[in-house]
Design a protein around this motif. Structure first.
Motif, PDB file in Angstrom:
ATOM      1  N   VAL A 143       4.962  62.432  59.370  1.00  0.00           N
ATOM      2  CA  VAL A 143       7.231  62.870  59.288  1.00  0.00           C
ATOM      3  C   VAL A 143       7.591  61.222  58.492  1.00  0.00           C
ATOM      4  O   VAL A 143       8.144  62.187  58.181  1.00  0.00           O
ATOM      5  CB  VAL A 143       6.714  61.545  60.822  1.00  0.00           C
ATOM      6  CG1 VAL A 143       8.192  61.198  60.385  1.00  0.00           C
ATOM      7  CG2 VAL A 143       6.216  62.344  61.924  1.00  0.00           C
ATOM      8  N   TYR A 144       6.582  61.068  57.878  1.00  0.00           N
ATOM      9  CA  TYR A 144       6.752  60.807  56.595  1.00  0.00           C
ATOM     10  C   TYR A 144       7.049  61.215  55.063  1.00  0.00           C
ATOM     11  O   TYR A 144       7.807  61.574  54.241  1.00  0.00           O
ATOM     12  CB  TYR A 144       6.500  59.768  56.020  1.00  0.00           C
ATOM     13  CG  TYR A 144       7.664  57.836  56.908  1.00  0.00           C
ATOM     14  CD1 TYR A 144       8.562  57.440  56.302  1.00  0.00           C
ATOM     15  CD2 TYR A 144       6.845  57.566  57.909  1.00  0.00           C
ATOM     16  CE1 TYR A 144       9.316  56.660  57.252  1.00  0.00           C
ATOM     17  CE2 TYR A 144       7.398  56.563  58.553  1.00  0.00           C
ATOM     18  CZ  TYR A 144       8.934  56.018  58.296  1.00  0.00           C
ATOM     19  OH  TYR A 144       9.733  55.032  58.996  1.00  0.00           O
ATOM     20  N   ARG A 145       6.011  62.411  55.080  1.00  0.00           N
ATOM     21  CA  ARG A 145       5.493  62.742  54.188  1.00  0.00           C
ATOM     22  C   ARG A 145       6.712  64.097  53.959  1.00  0.00           C
ATOM     23  O   ARG A 145       6.998  64.217  52.325  1.00  0.00           O
ATOM     24  CB  ARG A 145       3.960  63.396  54.307  1.00  0.00           C
ATOM     25  CG  ARG A 145       3.555  65.018  53.426  1.00  0.00           C
ATOM     26  CD  ARG A 145       2.386  65.142  53.490  1.00  0.00           C
ATOM     27  NE  ARG A 145       1.737  65.033  54.692  1.00  0.00           N
ATOM     28  CZ  ARG A 145       1.457  65.286  55.912  1.00  0.00           C
ATOM     29  NH1 ARG A 145       0.795  63.446  55.721  1.00  0.00           N
ATOM     30  NH2 ARG A 145       0.789  65.505  56.431  1.00  0.00           N
ATOM     31  N   ASN A 146       7.261  65.068  55.226  1.00  0.00           N
ATOM     32  CA  ASN A 146       8.433  66.166  55.096  1.00  0.00           C
ATOM     33  C   ASN A 146       9.910  64.619  55.203  1.00  0.00           C
ATOM     34  O   ASN A 146      10.460  65.860  54.552  1.00  0.00           O
ATOM     35  CB  ASN A 146       8.093  66.230  56.809  1.00  0.00           C
ATOM     36  CG  ASN A 146       7.397  67.513  57.188  1.00  0.00           C
ATOM     37  OD1 ASN A 146       6.789  68.086  56.255  1.00  0.00           O
ATOM     38  ND2 ASN A 146       6.741  67.465  58.402  1.00  0.00           N
ATOM     39  N   ALA A 147       9.477  63.870  55.388  1.00  0.00           N
ATOM     40  CA  ALA A 147      10.978  63.079  54.713  1.00  0.00           C
ATOM     41  C   ALA A 147      11.045  63.356  53.407  1.00  0.00           C
ATOM     42  O   ALA A 147      12.242  63.456  52.603  1.00  0.00           O
ATOM     43  CB  ALA A 147      10.599  61.817  55.153  1.00  0.00           C
ATOM     44  N   VAL A 148      10.082  62.645  52.714  1.00  0.00           N
ATOM     45  CA  VAL A 148       9.884  62.684  51.245  1.00  0.00           C
ATOM     46  C   VAL A 148      10.083  63.527  50.545  1.00  0.00           C
ATOM     47  O   VAL A 148      10.407  63.546  49.271  1.00  0.00           O
ATOM     48  CB  VAL A 148       8.309  61.920  50.633  1.00  0.00           C
ATOM     49  CG1 VAL A 148       8.391  61.883  49.190  1.00  0.00           C
ATOM     50  CG2 VAL A 148       8.622  60.552  51.142  1.00  0.00           C
ATOM     51  N   LEU A 149       9.624  64.337  51.332  1.00  0.00           N
ATOM     52  CA  LEU A 149       9.856  66.459  50.320  1.00  0.00           C
ATOM     53  C   LEU A 149      11.125  66.585  50.960  1.00  0.00           C
ATOM     54  O   LEU A 149      11.505  67.248  49.745  1.00  0.00           O
ATOM     55  CB  LEU A 149       8.808  67.049  51.196  1.00  0.00           C
ATOM     56  CG  LEU A 149       7.151  66.500  50.635  1.00  0.00           C
ATOM     57  CD1 LEU A 149       6.191  67.835  51.218  1.00  0.00           C
ATOM     58  CD2 LEU A 149       6.548  66.678  48.984  1.00  0.00           C
ATOM     59  N   GLN A 150      11.618  66.209  51.917  1.00  0.00           N
ATOM     60  CA  GLN A 150      13.148  66.535  51.748  1.00  0.00           C
ATOM     61  C   GLN A 150      14.218  65.602  51.258  1.00  0.00           C
ATOM     62  O   GLN A 150      14.950  66.024  49.912  1.00  0.00           O
ATOM     63  CB  GLN A 150      13.306  66.203  53.500  1.00  0.00           C
ATOM     64  CG  GLN A 150      15.410  66.061  53.667  1.00  0.00           C
ATOM     65  CD  GLN A 150      15.584  65.810  54.887  1.00  0.00           C
ATOM     66  OE1 GLN A 150      14.874  65.856  56.020  1.00  0.00           O
ATOM     67  NE2 GLN A 150      17.023  65.849  55.276  1.00  0.00           N
ATOM     68  N   VAL A 151      14.133  64.279  50.609  1.00  0.00           N
ATOM     69  CA  VAL A 151      14.771  63.914  49.917  1.00  0.00           C
ATOM     70  C   VAL A 151      14.659  63.990  48.345  1.00  0.00           C
ATOM     71  O   VAL A 151      15.202  63.824  47.545  1.00  0.00           O
ATOM     72  CB  VAL A 151      13.710  62.688  49.713  1.00  0.00           C
ATOM     73  CG1 VAL A 151      13.999  61.055  48.539  1.00  0.00           C
ATOM     74  CG2 VAL A 151      13.951  61.311  51.134  1.00  0.00           C
ATOM     75  N   LYS A 152      13.259  64.620  48.588  1.00  0.00           N
ATOM     76  CA  LYS A 152      12.663  65.337  46.652  1.00  0.00           C
ATOM     77  C   LYS A 152      13.826  66.593  46.361  1.00  0.00           C
ATOM     78  O   LYS A 152      14.479  66.549  45.320  1.00  0.00           O
ATOM     79  CB  LYS A 152      11.726  65.654  46.568  1.00  0.00           C
ATOM     80  CG  LYS A 152      10.766  66.629  45.476  1.00  0.00           C
ATOM     81  CD  LYS A 152       9.357  66.968  44.950  1.00  0.00           C
ATOM     82  CE  LYS A 152       9.075  68.020  43.939  1.00  0.00           C
ATOM     83  NZ  LYS A 152      10.053  69.442  44.155  1.00  0.00           N
ATOM     84  N   ASP A 153      13.970  66.916  47.802  1.00  0.00           N
ATOM     85  CA  ASP A 153      15.040  68.308  47.363  1.00  0.00           C
ATOM     86  C   ASP A 153      16.218  68.100  47.392  1.00  0.00           C
ATOM     87  O   ASP A 153      17.154  68.327  46.447  1.00  0.00           O
ATOM     88  CB  ASP A 153      14.516  68.993  48.975  1.00  0.00           C
ATOM     89  CG  ASP A 153      13.375  69.905  48.691  1.00  0.00           C
ATOM     90  OD1 ASP A 153      12.388  70.249  47.412  1.00  0.00           O
ATOM     91  OD2 ASP A 153      12.278  70.042  49.747  1.00  0.00           O
ATOM     92  N   ASP A 154      16.714  67.031  48.266  1.00  0.00           N
ATOM     93  CA  ASP A 154      17.901  66.561  47.596  1.00  0.00           C
ATOM     94  C   ASP A 154      18.589  65.667  46.626  1.00  0.00           C
ATOM     95  O   ASP A 154      19.086  66.024  45.923  1.00  0.00           O
ATOM     96  CB  ASP A 154      18.497  65.642  49.209  1.00  0.00           C
ATOM     97  CG  ASP A 154      18.377  66.015  50.324  1.00  0.00           C
ATOM     98  OD1 ASP A 154      18.710  67.463  50.730  1.00  0.00           O
ATOM     99  OD2 ASP A 154      17.988  65.617  51.040  1.00  0.00           O
ATOM    100  N   ILE A 155      16.986  65.039  46.102  1.00  0.00           N
ATOM    101  CA  ILE A 155      17.181  64.722  44.635  1.00  0.00           C
ATOM    102  C   ILE A 155      17.757  66.155  43.792  1.00  0.00           C
ATOM    103  O   ILE A 155      18.266  65.745  42.532  1.00  0.00           O
ATOM    104  CB  ILE A 155      16.334  63.724  44.287  1.00  0.00           C
ATOM    105  CG1 ILE A 155      16.904  62.312  45.027  1.00  0.00           C
ATOM    106  CG2 ILE A 155      16.236  63.506  42.702  1.00  0.00           C
ATOM    107  CD1 ILE A 155      15.223  61.331  45.414  1.00  0.00           C
ATOM    108  N   THR A 156      16.609  66.834  43.732  1.00  0.00           N
ATOM    109  CA  THR A 156      16.574  67.726  43.067  1.00  0.00           C
ATOM    110  C   THR A 156      17.537  68.144  43.022  1.00  0.00           C
ATOM    111  O   THR A 156      18.792  69.028  41.523  1.00  0.00           O
ATOM    112  CB  THR A 156      15.637  68.659  43.064  1.00  0.00           C
ATOM    113  OG1 THR A 156      14.645  68.360  43.489  1.00  0.00           O
ATOM    114  CG2 THR A 156      16.306  70.395  42.206  1.00  0.00           C
ATOM    115  N   THR A 157      18.882  68.062  43.421  1.00  0.00           N
ATOM    116  CA  THR A 157      20.548  68.822  43.853  1.00  0.00           C
ATOM    117  C   THR A 157      21.170  67.556  43.385  1.00  0.00           C
ATOM    118  O   THR A 157      22.431  68.185  43.375  1.00  0.00           O
ATOM    119  CB  THR A 157      20.588  68.979  45.324  1.00  0.00           C
ATOM    120  OG1 THR A 157      20.435  68.271  46.021  1.00  0.00           O
ATOM    121  CG2 THR A 157      19.404  70.723  45.784  1.00  0.00           C
TER     122      THR A 157
END
Length: 405
Positions: A304-318
């Motif tokens: 759950v947190y692994r997917n959340a961190v990857l989502q955070v990474k994608d959002d920061i990239t934008t």
């Protein structure tokens, strides 16, 4: 480039300057070099041979993550004191009790002596040094601040391993309760109930329904105990293999653990603590935030947190800020998000993340201690109900017989 020979342990026997017999162990690259080293110490070696490896290797001799944490801490202390890196390896290796760990340190020392970088040497041992560890050491070497980085990595390893230990403690306690209850119940059903059954057969009267149920259960356990044990063993092996080989099963199980009562919140807060601790360490090391989040995702310990961190990474990239990306993930606690927001505004994100990690590590510690204190009366209650229920079932016919008389 010549490669330094790997040092090994040798057993030696000889005579010292006074003519007294002596023996011991010494580390060296070959028997000839060992003899030369002993001659410098005034010992005439009559016999030198390699120390044989033990026939059986027990679990206590395996290299654990805590061993790596201790090695990192000792190495950081040596380098801070101004001891050269290769000499630091040798000093640390001399103080190690575990032969596999000593051998690992000497292999790293040999590679570094041969011209390899520290990060390059430990990358050859991925079973002990993960990508995060290697990347942080590489960053320390490149920036010329290896002693500072080793200190940070040592702190990181010590904190994460302590957190894992607390989490295992929280999981082991309920398992221990269930195991003790099953063992006690099995002993009563297999050994005690049959003794009462022989007594009841001479009564010549109908037994209470509850007593008959316990007797039938006892008969079934006595007849099927081997099948039952094999079934439990097969289920345990199947679960273990599914966790290792099936990503879908492992992910589903990790999601389930977060929903469990009592234990779920502990696992949840430990994942937040790992996220904050790892991100604080990598960010303080100068690793770019996007690259740091790649390592952080794998260190959270839950899908759950692994997917959340990857989502955070994608959002920061934008172009989003970390605080907004964490809020959009909808899994991080409000307090953690607010602390990150303050850290971003003040320009001290690594310090604020360190405070977040410390807070949630303390929360996990407190909850584990609370769980332990709650489980003690629960153990007594469970055992009391099981044992008391079986005893009641066995004595009900005797009470009825007394009333008839």
């Amino acid at each position: 480039m010549a490669t330094t020979a790997t040092k090994q342990l040798f057993l030696w026997q000889g005579v010292d300057r006074r003519g007294n017999k002596a023996k011991g162990e010494i580390e060296g690259a070959s028997a000839a070099l060992v003899k030369a080293q002993l001659r410098k110490q005034g010992i005439n070696a009559t016999r030198v041979k390699k120390k044989p490896k033990p026939l059986f290797s027990f679990g206590g001799k395996k290299i654990t993550p805590m061993d790596i944490a201790l090695f990192t801490r000792q190495l950081a202390t040596m380098i801070k004191a101004g001891v050269p890196l290769v000499q630091s390896f040798e000093i640390v290796a001399d103080g190690v009790d575990k032969p596999p760990l000593r051998e690992l340190i000497m292999k790293i020392s040999t590679d570094v002596s041969g011209g390899d970088s520290f990060a390059g040497a430990i990358r050859k041992h991925p079973q002990y040094f993960d990508d995060l560890y290697c990347n942080l050491i590489a960053a320390g070497e490149e920036s010329g601040a290896l002693e500072t980085m080793l200190d940070r990595v040592a702190t990181y390893k010590e904190k994460t391993e302590a957190l894992k230990s607390k989490l295992k403690k929280a999981m082991k306690y309920p398992i221990a309760v269930v195991s003790v209850a099953i063992i006690v119940t099995a002993i009563l059903l297999i050994k005690v109930v049959p003794q009462f059954q022989e007594v009841f057969s001479s009564f010549g009267a109908d037994l209470p329904a509850y007593t008959l149920m316990v007797i039938n259960l006892s008969d079934w356990v006595q007849e099927s105990w081997l099948t039952l044990l094999l079934g439990i063993g097969a289920a345990a092996i199947a679960f273990n293999q599914a966790m290792k080989r099936s990503e879908g099963f492992r992910n589903a199980f990790e999601r389930l653990t977060l929903r469990l009562p009592i234990v779920g919140p502990i696992i949840d807060q430990s994942s937040v603590a790992r996220f904050a601790r790892t991100l604080s360490t990598t960010f303080a090391a100068g690793v770019p935030l996007i690259n740091a989040l790649e390592s952080v995702a794998g260190a959270t310990g839950n899908v759950v947190y692994r997917n959340a961190v990857l989502q955070v990474k994608d959002d920061i990239t934008t172009g989003q800020q970390l605080q907004f990306a964490m809020r959009n993930a909808e899994v991080f606690p409000a307090m953690a998000v607010q602390m990150v927001a303050i850290g971003e505004e003040a320009g001290s994100l690594d310090d604020m993340l360190d405070k977040v990690a410390t807070h949630y590590e303390d929360e996990v510690d407190a909850q584990v201690d609370s769980l332990t204190s709650l489980m003690e009366p629960l153990i007594m209650s469970v055992l009391g109900v099981l044992v008391g229920g079986l005893v009641l079932a066995m004595y009900m016919p005797i009470f009825q017989l007394g009333n008839v008389v």
